[in-house]
Design a protein around this motif. Structure first.
Motif, mmCIF file in Angstrom:
data_model
loop_
_atom_site.group_PDB
_atom_site.id
_atom_site.type_symbol
_atom_site.label_atom_id
_atom_site.label_comp_id
_atom_site.label_asym_id
_atom_site.label_seq_id
_atom_site.Cartn_x
_atom_site.Cartn_y
_atom_site.Cartn_z
ATOM 1 N N VAL A 29 41.761 42.235 29.299
ATOM 2 C CA VAL A 29 40.523 42.634 28.613
ATOM 3 C C VAL A 29 39.570 43.296 29.605
ATOM 4 O O VAL A 29 39.010 44.363 29.336
ATOM 5 N N VAL A 30 39.390 42.664 30.765
ATOM 6 C CA VAL A 30 38.496 43.225 31.779
ATOM 7 C C VAL A 30 39.005 44.593 32.245
ATOM 8 O O VAL A 30 38.224 45.538 32.407
ATOM 9 N N ALA A 31 40.310 44.716 32.443
ATOM 10 C CA ALA A 31 40.885 45.997 32.880
ATOM 11 C C ALA A 31 40.624 47.095 31.861
ATOM 12 O O ALA A 31 40.408 48.259 32.225
ATOM 13 N N ALA A 32 40.619 46.728 30.580
ATOM 14 C CA ALA A 32 40.402 47.717 29.515
ATOM 15 C C ALA A 32 38.972 48.238 29.492
ATOM 16 O O ALA A 32 38.684 49.251 28.848
ATOM 17 N N ALA A 33 38.072 47.576 30.206
ATOM 18 C CA ALA A 33 36.687 48.052 30.291
ATOM 19 C C ALA A 33 36.573 49.262 31.216
ATOM 20 O O ALA A 33 35.572 49.982 31.186
ATOM 21 N N HIS A 34 37.577 49.462 32.062
ATOM 22 C CA HIS A 34 37.632 50.619 32.957
ATOM 23 C C HIS A 34 36.375 50.765 33.815
ATOM 24 O O HIS A 34 35.798 51.839 33.933
ATOM 25 N N ASN A 35 35.988 49.640 34.395
ATOM 26 C CA ASN A 35 34.883 49.634 35.354
ATOM 27 C C ASN A 35 35.404 48.975 36.625
ATOM 28 O O ASN A 35 35.635 47.763 36.642
ATOM 29 N N PRO A 36 35.624 49.742 37.689
ATOM 30 C CA PRO A 36 36.233 49.176 38.892
ATOM 31 C C PRO A 36 35.423 48.061 39.539
ATOM 32 O O PRO A 36 35.991 47.144 40.135
ATOM 33 N N VAL A 37 34.104 48.131 39.422
ATOM 34 C CA VAL A 37 33.276 47.068 39.990
ATOM 35 C C VAL A 37 33.486 45.769 39.211
ATOM 36 O O VAL A 37 33.649 44.686 39.785
ATOM 37 N N LEU A 38 33.524 45.890 37.894
ATOM 38 C CA LEU A 38 33.751 44.732 37.034
ATOM 39 C C LEU A 38 35.138 44.144 37.285
ATOM 40 O O LEU A 38 35.305 42.921 37.396
ATOM 41 N N THR A 39 36.126 45.008 37.409
ATOM 42 C CA THR A 39 37.485 44.550 37.678
ATOM 43 C C THR A 39 37.567 43.833 39.016
ATOM 44 O O THR A 39 38.190 42.771 39.136
ATOM 45 N N GLY A 40 36.916 44.405 40.036
ATOM 46 C CA GLY A 40 36.910 43.774 41.354
ATOM 47 C C GLY A 40 36.223 42.425 41.342
ATOM 48 O O GLY A 40 36.689 41.471 41.982
ATOM 49 N N LEU A 41 35.124 42.329 40.603
ATOM 50 C CA LEU A 41 34.397 41.066 40.510
ATOM 51 C C LEU A 41 35.262 40.003 39.842
ATOM 52 O O LEU A 41 35.355 38.865 40.326
ATOM 53 N N PHE A 42 35.923 40.367 38.751
ATOM 54 C CA PHE A 42 36.749 39.389 38.052
ATOM 55 C C PHE A 42 37.947 38.977 38.911
ATOM 56 O O PHE A 42 38.361 37.816 38.893
#
Length: 229
Positions: free
Chosen positions: A151-164
């Motif tokens: 789900v997080v990956a589908a947001a396509h925000n690298p900062v968000l992905t890195g944080l998670f």
């Protein structure tokens, strides 16, 4: 304490360790001005560029600070804890509160940005979680978190992905402990399947607000369990 010359490699790491020891041992107290780059380089037997990198590392750890035109000064005797260390030591309730904030927003973004590849990944992750219902707790938790990662990956925000990604090791450990402590799968080996299906389906459907609600509902249930302990 004499600094002593260093072995050839890895020079920056060695220089950082030697300088840190001078600070944490009390040889260079808080408020002390460090010797200049040339003096440090000579003492350590390295180049000035190595010393500069070591000082940057010490500044990143919160031990020293450069003052324009004055030099580099010791500002703390113990290094700041990095993010990963703080997460490992954090209370599970605190981790889940932040997880709630992060993942609700991620679900909302994912619903608006998911690609066909994301849709496939989400459906596969849901299927793996469902199949893991017949597996042990560790495999089930692994599949559960993999779905949330999708789900997080589908947001396509690298900062968000890195944080998670930083959260994942702690989440696996804490969620497994929670499942075992409360025996959450005793009556339902597929614990939370309906809520996760709703989450995936709303993201796939592109309904941002419904996806955010589904994510919030699913995580708030776990948080409520934690607050009840």
């Amino acid at each position: 304490m004499p600094l002593g010359a260093l072995r050839p490699s890895p020079l920056v790491e060695q220089a950082t360790a030697h300088l840190r020891e001078q600070i944490t041992s009390g040889e260079w107290a808080v408020g002390t001005k460090l010797p200049g780059e040339v003096a440090l380089a000579t003492s350590l037997g390295v180049g000035r560029s190595t010393v500069r990198e070591a000082l940057r590392a010490l500044a990143g750890a919160g031990l020293v600070r450069a003052r324009q035109g004055s030099g580099v000064f010791v500002i703390a005797a113990t290094p700041r804890e990095d993010w990963s260390t703080r997460l490992r030591q954090a209370a599970i309730n605190d981790v889940y509160e932040v997880r709630l904030l992060v993942e609700v927003g991620a679900a909302r973004l994912a619903a608006g940005r998911r690609t066909e590849a994301d849709v496939t990944a989400l459906r596969e992750a849901l299927a793996r979680r469902r199949a893991a219902g017949s597996a042990d707790d560790a495999e089930f938790v692994e599949a559960d978190i993999a779905l949330h990662e999708a789900v997080v990956a589908a947001a396509h925000n690298p900062v968000l992905t890195g944080l998670f990604t930083e959260f994942v090791p702690v989440l696996k450990q804490q969620l497994l402990a929670l499942v075992e402590l409360l025996d959450l799968r005793a009556d339902d080996p597929h614990h939370g399947e309906e809520g996760h299906a709703v989450l995936v389906n709303t993201v796939v459907a592109g309904d941002a607000e419904a996806a955010a609600r589904a994510s919030r509902h699913e995580l708030e249930q776990t948080l409520a369990l934690l607050h009840s302990l």
